[in-house]
Design a protein around this motif. Structure first.
Motif, mmCIF file in Angstrom:
data_model
loop_
_atom_site.group_PDB
_atom_site.id
_atom_site.type_symbol
_atom_site.label_atom_id
_atom_site.label_comp_id
_atom_site.label_asym_id
_atom_site.label_seq_id
_atom_site.Cartn_x
_atom_site.Cartn_y
_atom_site.Cartn_z
ATOM 1 N N CYS A 108 0.839 -1.149 -0.129
ATOM 2 C CA CYS A 108 0.134 -0.175 0.029
ATOM 3 C C CYS A 108 0.750 1.150 -0.252
ATOM 4 N N LEU A 161 -7.216 -1.180 9.173
ATOM 5 C CA LEU A 161 -7.506 -2.234 7.945
ATOM 6 C C LEU A 161 -7.544 -3.427 8.282
ATOM 7 N N PHE A 211 -12.268 -0.937 5.767
ATOM 8 C CA PHE A 211 -11.275 0.047 6.121
ATOM 9 C C PHE A 211 -12.200 1.105 7.148
ATOM 10 N N CYS A 232 -9.156 7.841 2.678
ATOM 11 C CA CYS A 232 -9.503 6.523 2.761
ATOM 12 C C CYS A 232 -9.752 5.846 1.273
ATOM 13 N N LEU A 284 -7.254 2.838 -0.441
ATOM 14 C CA LEU A 284 -7.915 1.610 -0.926
ATOM 15 C C LEU A 284 -7.566 1.299 -2.462
#
Length: 186
Positions: free
Chosen positions: A43, A77, A152, A172, A176
């Motif tokens: 990520c 998460l 999340f 957010c 993702l």
């Protein structure tokens, strides 16, 4: 003259490639999950945030994403394989009944929430669940990918009385969008 032009063009292309590589942020590796196929997770973190893996096994993981600045929102998460959705490639492929089952998990406790849908930058459907009245102190963003339930959650920071902003919710969604499930070869 042609050689000089070719050399300058080659140099411009090389510099362009170097600039593109320099702007690509390094992603944080989160580990591998391996229930419905092996996937390496990585990520991009929001600015001024760090991630701590609270637990991880082959079925999934739980991670806390927080800033040293306690006024900033805290995020959680959770990625877990769910046998109910083993054959669901993306939330986009789910029926209304399957989506309602997920919504029901948020409202069965009597909580008043609003549910809306958005998409990642890749077109993956996201379910956005947030408080129905007053300031939004909590938001849950849910999706399904390759049988893995992804949730999340974001909560306001310590001294935040205004609630979460649209920009923070978008942060957010951006997170993702940048969350990679990279298939690993056997």
């Amino acid at each position: 003259m042609k050689k000089l032009f070719a050399l300058l063009l080659s140099l411009a292309l090389a510099l362009g490639c170097c600039a593109a590589l320099a702007e690509t942020p390094v992603k944080t590796e989160l580990g591998t999950i391996n229930m419905n196929g092996a996937f390496k997770l990585q990520c991009s973190l929001p600015e001024d945030y760090d991630i701590k893996i609270a637990s991880k096994d082959n079925e999934g993981m739980i991670a806390v994403i927080e800033s040293e600045d306690a006024a900033k929102p805290v995020m959680f998460l959770t990625i877990e394989f769910d046998e109910i959705y083993y054959d669901v490639k993306r939330m986009n492929n789910m029926t209304e009944d399957q989506l309602q089952e997920i919504v029901d998990t948020f409202v069965n406790g009597g909580d008043e929430v609003t549910v809306s849908y958005r998409e990642t930058s890749h077109g993956t459907k996201l379910m956005i669940v947030q408080e129905a009245e007053g300031s939004v102190d909590y938001v849950a963003i849910v999706s399904v990918y390759e049988g893995y339930m992804i949730e999340f959650d974001m909560m306001t920071g310590v001294s935040d009385e205004e609630g979460l902003t649209e920009a923070q919710i978008q942060m957010c969604i951006d997170f993702l969008s940048d969350l990679d499930f990279i298939p690993e070869e056997a």
